[in-house]
Design an enzyme around this catalytic site. Structure first.
Site, PDB file in Angstrom:
ATOM      1  N   SER A 234       0.868  -1.184   0.000  1.00  0.00           N
ATOM      2  CA  SER A 234       0.000   0.000   0.000  1.00  0.00           C
ATOM      3  C   SER A 234       0.906   1.236   0.000  1.00  0.00           C
ATOM      4  O   SER A 234       0.928   2.019   0.936  1.00  0.00           O
ATOM      5  CB  SER A 234      -0.928  -0.004   1.211  1.00  0.00           C
TER       6      SER A 234
ATOM      7  N   HIS B 190      -3.599  -5.978   2.600  1.00  0.00           N
ATOM      8  CA  HIS B 190      -2.701  -6.988   3.162  1.00  0.00           C
ATOM      9  C   HIS B 190      -3.384  -8.317   3.454  1.00  0.00           C
ATOM     10  O   HIS B 190      -2.781  -9.215   4.036  1.00  0.00           O
ATOM     11  CB  HIS B 190      -2.055  -6.474   4.452  1.00  0.00           C
TER      12      HIS B 190
ATOM     13  N   GLU C  58      -4.493  -2.414   9.411  1.00  0.00           N
ATOM     14  CA  GLU C  58      -3.724  -2.941  10.547  1.00  0.00           C
ATOM     15  C   GLU C  58      -4.399  -2.632  11.874  1.00  0.00           C
ATOM     16  O   GLU C  58      -4.620  -1.469  12.206  1.00  0.00           O
ATOM     17  CB  GLU C  58      -2.310  -2.314  10.543  1.00  0.00           C
TER      18      GLU C  58
ATOM     19  N   GLU D 103       1.326  -9.410   7.066  1.00  0.00           N
ATOM     20  CA  GLU D 103       2.199  -9.047   8.190  1.00  0.00           C
ATOM     21  C   GLU D 103       2.027  -9.992   9.371  1.00  0.00           C
ATOM     22  O   GLU D 103       2.390  -9.671  10.513  1.00  0.00           O
ATOM     23  CB  GLU D 103       1.957  -7.594   8.601  1.00  0.00           C
TER      24      GLU D 103
ATOM     25  N   ASP E 196      -4.004   1.323  11.726  1.00  0.00           N
ATOM     26  CA  ASP E 196      -3.560   1.948  10.479  1.00  0.00           C
ATOM     27  C   ASP E 196      -4.682   1.748   9.476  1.00  0.00           C
ATOM     28  O   ASP E 196      -4.866   0.654   8.956  1.00  0.00           O
ATOM     29  CB  ASP E 196      -2.250   1.326   9.962  1.00  0.00           C
TER      30      ASP E 196
ATOM     31  N   GLU F 289      -3.417   5.910  12.175  1.00  0.00           N
ATOM     32  CA  GLU F 289      -2.520   6.242  11.053  1.00  0.00           C
ATOM     33  C   GLU F 289      -3.307   6.346   9.746  1.00  0.00           C
ATOM     34  O   GLU F 289      -4.218   5.547   9.513  1.00  0.00           O
ATOM     35  CB  GLU F 289      -1.455   5.136  10.961  1.00  0.00           C
TER      36      GLU F 289
ATOM     37  N   ASP G 179       1.424   8.526   7.043  1.00  0.00           N
ATOM     38  CA  ASP G 179       2.313   7.537   6.412  1.00  0.00           C
ATOM     39  C   ASP G 179       2.323   7.817   4.903  1.00  0.00           C
ATOM     40  O   ASP G 179       3.221   8.487   4.402  1.00  0.00           O
ATOM     41  CB  ASP G 179       1.831   6.117   6.739  1.00  0.00           C
TER      42      ASP G 179
ATOM     43  N   LYS H   4       9.817   5.484   7.268  1.00  0.00           N
ATOM     44  CA  LYS H   4      10.229   4.289   6.543  1.00  0.00           C
ATOM     45  C   LYS H   4      11.376   4.686   5.611  1.00  0.00           C
ATOM     46  O   LYS H   4      11.140   5.399   4.623  1.00  0.00           O
ATOM     47  CB  LYS H   4       9.077   3.761   5.683  1.00  0.00           C
TER      48      LYS H   4
ATOM     49  N   HIS I 220       8.698  -1.102   9.498  1.00  0.00           N
ATOM     50  CA  HIS I 220       9.023  -2.077   8.446  1.00  0.00           C
ATOM     51  C   HIS I 220       8.100  -1.836   7.247  1.00  0.00           C
ATOM     52  O   HIS I 220       7.311  -0.894   7.260  1.00  0.00           O
ATOM     53  CB  HIS I 220       8.799  -3.493   8.999  1.00  0.00           C
TER      54      HIS I 220
ATOM     55  N   LYS J  97       6.652  -0.227  14.217  1.00  0.00           N
ATOM     56  CA  LYS J  97       5.675  -1.180  13.656  1.00  0.00           C
ATOM     57  C   LYS J  97       6.444  -2.326  12.997  1.00  0.00           C
ATOM     58  O   LYS J  97       7.238  -2.109  12.084  1.00  0.00           O
ATOM     59  CB  LYS J  97       4.820  -0.501  12.585  1.00  0.00           C
TER      60      LYS J  97
HETATM   61  P1  PGA Z   1       3.037  -1.237   3.067  1.00  0.00           P
HETATM   62  O1  PGA Z   1       2.074  -1.062   4.320  1.00  0.00           O
HETATM   63  O2  PGA Z   1       4.383  -1.632   3.555  1.00  0.00           O
HETATM   64  O3  PGA Z   1       2.353  -2.301   2.251  1.00  0.00           O
HETATM   65  O4  PGA Z   1       3.036   0.091   2.364  1.00  0.00           O
HETATM   66  C1  PGA Z   1       2.510  -0.628   5.558  1.00  0.00           C
HETATM   67  C2  PGA Z   1       1.789   0.584   6.032  1.00  0.00           C
HETATM   68  O5  PGA Z   1       0.878   1.111   5.354  1.00  0.00           O
HETATM   69  O6  PGA Z   1       2.107   1.079   7.124  1.00  0.00           O
HETATM   70 ZN    ZN Z   2       0.526   2.798   6.899  1.00  0.00          ZN
END
Ligand code: PGA
Ligand code: ZN
Length: 398
Positions: A41, A155, A164, A206, A241, A271, A298, A323, A351, A374
């Site tokens: 995503s 996911h 999440e 995840e 999230d 998030e 994010d 990230k 991650h 995370k």
């Molecule tokens: P992604 O999702 O690593 O698939 O982008 C993680 C997130 O949205 O925090």
């Molecule tokens: Zn996110």
């Protein structure tokens, strides 16, 4: 730090997709092996990761020959060199994954030369390099664990709109947090098997459970019930999230859900509550719930100081996801942390959903003393590698 060699190859991530793996050797013999994660995503404003084969070729044919035999006095010097070599603002020429791989390996190899753990070197670079010094020296330290125990959205193959469902142990001891997290994770699996059948214990990208639910709030109702039964109600916070860019819900539906969610759950963390361009809708939520809840960007902010500057100006968030692969170099990820600290935001290192067993992000989070990290569920090798590294760091840091 003189670079002797750099070579890259394709390696697998946790979804069985090719990603970039590198090995860098410094002139004094210190070497590092690293690999980069990949999102599903992904935010529109992330730096561009090229297909792994192309990024690997760029490392071996373009980057490595330029680095061989060259001396770099600092992480910033190496990263600036790579950013200039690419020349494009989103790193599309060489690929954010190619540049980040070299950047990570240089950081890790430099720590070896200094004979310090990676998190300690991260902290040194954070405090002593970079353009926008935070003026607020931080000691390295444990982040809180944001454990993703139910997966939805992109996911998982279930009916949850949101991505999440996070449990966040209240203790800062990694070992104690993991203990609380695994206890709840296992109890959740048992409860889902009992109430929804054994197929409900299949998991998402995840490592969180991923069955269909009655509605988007049901996972929290179940988790609250289990936490109460186990007398862990006071030991954890909850977070979500929403990854709303991909949630397929209208602004009104989202607002309506957050009203129910904040009343029923009193979350610590929320998030990406809206799609990635809706700075003003984030601001409404931050104004409304920002006193009790970390409202984090994010996809909104993509570890990019320009996006973060706008989010600060519009008061869109009070927390941010960091990230390194969203921006494509260690130095820029550290700059993003410095900016977040200047704005007074909470920092959550993260991650990606497509991971290797590389535990780099654990050292990164500890080195900048992130408020949270995370890492997915406390299961599956690529997630466990990071939890185990944090447990190890907790010992090293004593
Ligand atoms: P992604 O999702 O690593 O698939 O982008 C993680 C997130 O949205 O925090
Ligand atoms: Zn996110």
């Amino acid at each position: 730090m003189k670079i002797k060699s750099l070579d890259a190859r394709e390696v697998l991530d946790s979804r069985g997709m090719w990603t970039v793996g590198v090995r860098m050797v410094l002139a004094d013999g210190a070497y590092a092996v690293d690999s980069v994660p990949q999102g599903k995503s992904t935010g529109f404003h992330e730096a561009l990761s090229l297909p792994a084969a192309q990024a690997v070729r760029n490392i071996n044919k373009v980057i490595a020959p330029k680095l061989r035999g060259k001396n770099f006095a600092s992480q910033t010097a190496l990263d600036d060199f790579l950013i200039r070599l690419d020349g494009a603002p989103n790193k599309k020429k060489l690929g954010a994954n190619a540049i980040l791989a070299a950047s990570m390996a240089f950081l890790r190899a430099s720590a070896k030369v200094k004979k310090v753990p990676l998190w300690k070197h991260v902290n040194d670079v954070y405090l002593h390099e970079g353009k926008s010094r935070s003026g607020d020296p931080v000691k390295p330290g444990a982040p809180r664990l944001f454990m993703n125990v139910v997966n939805g959205g992109l996911h998982a193959g279930n009916n949850l709109h949101f991505q999440e469902y996070l449990i966040i142990p209240k203790t800062k001891s990694v070992k104690a947090s993991v203990e609380i997290g695994t206890t709840l994770y296992h109890a959740l699996g048992a409860m889902l098997a009992r109430t929804k059948g054994k197929v409900a214990t299949n998991i998402g990208d995840e490592g969180g459970y991923a069955p269909d639910f009655k509605d988007d709030l049901e996972p929290f109702r179940i988790l609250q019930k289990i936490a109460k039964q186990l007398r862990l109600g006071k030991a954890i916070d909850f977070g979500l999230d929403a990854a709303a860019t991909d949630a397929r819900l209208s602004k009104e539906d989202l607002m309506h859900f957050y009203k129910k969610f904040t009343t029923a759950v009193r979350p610590l963390y929320l998030e990406d509550p809206f799609p990635e361009e809706q700075f003003e809708d984030f601001a409404v939520l931050t104004e409304k719930y920002g006193k009790e809840t970390w409202i984090a960007g994010d996809d909104l902010t993509t570890t990019n100081v320009r996006r973060m500057e706008r989010a600060d100006a519009e008061e869109s968030v009070n927390a941010v996801i960091i990230k390194p692969n969203q921006i494509g170099s260690v130095s820029e990820a550290l700059d993003a942390v410095r900016a977040a600290r200047q704005y007074g935001w909470k920092v959550v290192a993260s991650h990606r959903s497509g991971e290797t067993n590389d535990s780099f992000i654990a050292d990164f989070a500890w080195g900048v003393r992130a408020d949270g990290i995370k890492l997915g569920a406390p299961a599956r090798g690529e997630r466990v590698a990071k939890y185990n590294r944090l447990i190890e760091i907790e010992h090293e840091a004593r």
